[in-house]
Design a protein around this motif. Sequence first.
Motif, PDB file in Angstrom:
ATOM      1  N   PRO A   6       0.842  -1.210   0.000  1.00 31.88           N
ATOM      2  CA  PRO A   6       0.000   0.000   0.000  1.00 31.88           C
ATOM      3  C   PRO A   6       0.875   1.258   0.000  1.00 31.88           C
ATOM      4  O   PRO A   6       2.026   1.236   0.470  1.00 31.88           O
ATOM      5  CB  PRO A   6      -0.779  -0.111   1.317  1.00 31.88           C
ATOM      6  N   ALA A   7       0.306   2.343  -0.497  1.00 29.25           N
ATOM      7  CA  ALA A   7       1.048   3.609  -0.578  1.00 29.25           C
ATOM      8  C   ALA A   7       1.575   4.030   0.784  1.00 29.25           C
ATOM      9  O   ALA A   7       2.703   4.527   0.900  1.00 29.25           O
ATOM     10  CB  ALA A   7       0.167   4.698  -1.183  1.00 29.25           C
ATOM     11  N   TRP A   8       0.778   3.853   1.841  1.00 28.17           N
ATOM     12  CA  TRP A   8       1.224   4.265   3.175  1.00 28.17           C
ATOM     13  C   TRP A   8       2.442   3.461   3.619  1.00 28.17           C
ATOM     14  O   TRP A   8       3.314   3.999   4.295  1.00 28.17           O
ATOM     15  CB  TRP A   8       0.084   4.181   4.199  1.00 28.17           C
ATOM     16  N   ALA A   9       2.524   2.178   3.265  1.00 26.19           N
ATOM     17  CA  ALA A   9       3.673   1.348   3.657  1.00 26.19           C
ATOM     18  C   ALA A   9       4.931   1.809   2.928  1.00 26.19           C
ATOM     19  O   ALA A   9       6.007   1.895   3.526  1.00 26.19           O
ATOM     20  CB  ALA A   9       3.390  -0.125   3.358  1.00 26.19           C
ATOM     21  N   ARG A  10       4.786   2.118   1.647  1.00 20.20           N
ATOM     22  CA  ARG A  10       5.934   2.648   0.899  1.00 20.20           C
ATOM     23  C   ARG A  10       6.357   3.999   1.476  1.00 20.20           C
ATOM     24  O   ARG A  10       7.544   4.291   1.580  1.00 20.20           O
ATOM     25  CB  ARG A  10       5.585   2.779  -0.582  1.00 20.20           C
ATOM     26  N   ARG A  11       5.366   4.800   1.883  1.00 18.31           N
ATOM     27  CA  ARG A  11       5.694   6.131   2.413  1.00 18.31           C
ATOM     28  C   ARG A  11       6.417   6.051   3.746  1.00 18.31           C
ATOM     29  O   ARG A  11       7.391   6.788   3.961  1.00 18.31           O
ATOM     30  CB  ARG A  11       4.431   6.977   2.559  1.00 18.31           C
ATOM     31  N   ILE A  12       5.964   5.192   4.671  1.00 19.45           N
ATOM     32  CA  ILE A  12       6.667   5.166   5.961  1.00 19.45           C
ATOM     33  C   ILE A  12       8.094   4.652   5.783  1.00 19.45           C
ATOM     34  O   ILE A  12       9.001   5.107   6.466  1.00 19.45           O
ATOM     35  CB  ILE A  12       5.900   4.415   7.078  1.00 19.45           C
ATOM     36  N   ALA A  13       8.295   3.731   4.851  1.00 21.94           N
ATOM     37  CA  ALA A  13       9.660   3.269   4.577  1.00 21.94           C
ATOM     38  C   ALA A  13      10.488   4.407   3.982  1.00 21.94           C
ATOM     39  O   ALA A  13      11.636   4.634   4.389  1.00 21.94           O
ATOM     40  CB  ALA A  13       9.631   2.069   3.637  1.00 21.94           C
ATOM     41  N   ALA A  14       9.913   5.154   3.039  1.00 16.48           N
ATOM     42  CA  ALA A  14      10.626   6.275   2.416  1.00 16.48           C
ATOM     43  C   ALA A  14      10.922   7.384   3.417  1.00 16.48           C
ATOM     44  O   ALA A  14      12.023   7.959   3.419  1.00 16.48           O
ATOM     45  CB  ALA A  14       9.811   6.820   1.243  1.00 16.48           C
ATOM     46  N   GLU A  15       9.949   7.685   4.281  1.00 22.02           N
ATOM     47  CA  GLU A  15      10.149   8.722   5.301  1.00 22.02           C
ATOM     48  C   GLU A  15      11.269   8.321   6.263  1.00 22.02           C
ATOM     49  O   GLU A  15      12.103   9.141   6.641  1.00 22.02           O
ATOM     50  CB  GLU A  15       8.851   8.963   6.084  1.00 22.02           C
ATOM     51  N   ARG A  19      15.237  10.103   6.546  1.00 20.77           N
ATOM     52  CA  ARG A  19      15.827  10.589   7.796  1.00 20.77           C
ATOM     53  C   ARG A  19      17.091   9.819   8.162  1.00 20.77           C
ATOM     54  O   ARG A  19      17.688  10.070   9.198  1.00 20.77           O
ATOM     55  CB  ARG A  19      14.794  10.487   8.922  1.00 20.77           C
ATOM     56  N   ASP A  20      17.452   8.887   7.307  1.00 21.89           N
ATOM     57  CA  ASP A  20      18.622   8.036   7.535  1.00 21.89           C
ATOM     58  C   ASP A  20      18.487   7.251   8.840  1.00 21.89           C
ATOM     59  O   ASP A  20      19.442   7.102   9.593  1.00 21.89           O
ATOM     60  CB  ASP A  20      19.912   8.859   7.509  1.00 21.89           C
ATOM     61  N   TRP A  21      17.266   6.780   9.106  1.00 18.36           N
ATOM     62  CA  TRP A  21      16.991   5.991  10.298  1.00 18.36           C
ATOM     63  C   TRP A  21      16.967   4.507   9.961  1.00 18.36           C
ATOM     64  O   TRP A  21      16.417   4.118   8.931  1.00 18.36           O
ATOM     65  CB  TRP A  21      15.614   6.319  10.866  1.00 18.36           C
ATOM     66  N   SER A  22      17.505   3.715  10.839  1.00 18.61           N
ATOM     67  CA  SER A  22      17.278   2.274  10.761  1.00 18.61           C
ATOM     68  C   SER A  22      15.865   2.033  11.298  1.00 18.61           C
ATOM     69  O   SER A  22      15.236   2.939  11.853  1.00 18.61           O
ATOM     70  CB  SER A  22      18.293   1.530  11.630  1.00 18.61           C
ATOM     71  N   ALA A  29      12.349   6.596  17.988  1.00 20.70           N
ATOM     72  CA  ALA A  29      11.705   7.893  17.780  1.00 20.70           C
ATOM     73  C   ALA A  29      10.197   7.794  18.010  1.00 20.70           C
ATOM     74  O   ALA A  29       9.584   8.729  18.531  1.00 20.70           O
ATOM     75  CB  ALA A  29      11.999   8.398  16.367  1.00 20.70           C
ATOM     76  N   LEU A  30       9.605   6.680  17.654  1.00 22.78           N
ATOM     77  CA  LEU A  30       8.173   6.471  17.860  1.00 22.78           C
ATOM     78  C   LEU A  30       7.815   6.534  19.338  1.00 22.78           C
ATOM     79  O   LEU A  30       6.755   7.045  19.709  1.00 22.78           O
ATOM     80  CB  LEU A  30       7.764   5.118  17.270  1.00 22.78           C
ATOM     81  N   ARG A  31       8.698   6.055  20.182  1.00 28.86           N
ATOM     82  CA  ARG A  31       8.447   6.067  21.627  1.00 28.86           C
ATOM     83  C   ARG A  31       8.182   7.478  22.154  1.00 28.86           C
ATOM     84  O   ARG A  31       7.414   7.660  23.095  1.00 28.86           O
ATOM     85  CB  ARG A  31       9.620   5.448  22.383  1.00 28.86           C
ATOM     86  N   ALA A  32       8.787   8.478  21.542  1.00 31.83           N
ATOM     87  CA  ALA A  32       8.599   9.864  21.988  1.00 31.83           C
ATOM     88  C   ALA A  32       7.163  10.338  21.768  1.00 31.83           C
ATOM     89  O   ALA A  32       6.729  11.298  22.407  1.00 31.83           O
ATOM     90  CB  ALA A  32       9.571  10.785  21.256  1.00 31.83           C
ATOM     91  N   HIS A  33       6.429   9.692  20.891  1.00 31.59           N
ATOM     92  CA  HIS A  33       5.056  10.090  20.584  1.00 31.59           C
ATOM     93  C   HIS A  33       4.026   9.215  21.286  1.00 31.59           C
ATOM     94  O   HIS A  33       2.827   9.464  21.169  1.00 31.59           O
ATOM     95  CB  HIS A  33       4.830  10.041  19.070  1.00 31.59           C
ATOM     96  N   ALA A  34       4.484   8.206  22.001  1.00 28.80           N
ATOM     97  CA  ALA A  34       3.569   7.253  22.633  1.00 28.80           C
ATOM     98  C   ALA A  34       3.105   7.758  24.001  1.00 28.80           C
ATOM     99  O   ALA A  34       3.922   8.196  24.808  1.00 28.80           O
ATOM    100  CB  ALA A  34       4.252   5.899  22.781  1.00 28.80           C
ATOM    101  N   LEU A  68       5.012  10.925  14.114  1.00 33.41           N
ATOM    102  CA  LEU A  68       6.457  10.722  13.947  1.00 33.41           C
ATOM    103  C   LEU A  68       6.957  11.377  12.665  1.00 33.41           C
ATOM    104  O   LEU A  68       8.032  11.961  12.635  1.00 33.41           O
ATOM    105  CB  LEU A  68       6.756   9.215  13.929  1.00 33.41           C
ATOM    106  N   PHE A  69       6.143  11.308  11.620  1.00 37.25           N
ATOM    107  CA  PHE A  69       6.542  11.857  10.330  1.00 37.25           C
ATOM    108  C   PHE A  69       5.914  13.222  10.040  1.00 37.25           C
ATOM    109  O   PHE A  69       5.916  13.691   8.903  1.00 37.25           O
ATOM    110  CB  PHE A  69       6.241  10.854   9.217  1.00 37.25           C
TER     111      PHE A  69
END
Length: 81
Positions: A6-15, A19-22, A29-34, A68-69
């Motif tokens: 799905p487009a959203w899956a491609r987008r989260i991978a691209a985002e 950011r040069d994140w593993s 980084a997601l933990r900061a928003h939880a 996060l994004f």
Amino acid sequence: MTDARPAWARRIAAERMARDWSQRDAVRALRAHAPTELPADESMIRQWKRWESGQTPNDFYQPLIAALFGTVTHALFPAPS
């Protein structure tokens, strides 16, 4: 070759990659928003991989991933039709 995710899956991978994140970095980084404690890193990394492969995050994680994004939930995860 066509990417059937799905487009959203491609987008989260691209985002994440923009950011040069593993995937581990993205989970951290997601933990900061939880609003509550998330599962252990290894569990969350497995979940992140599932999301990037196209498994839809549940309603708890969708707004966290969007934040996060720097976007809103429905801009990233369109409502089902």
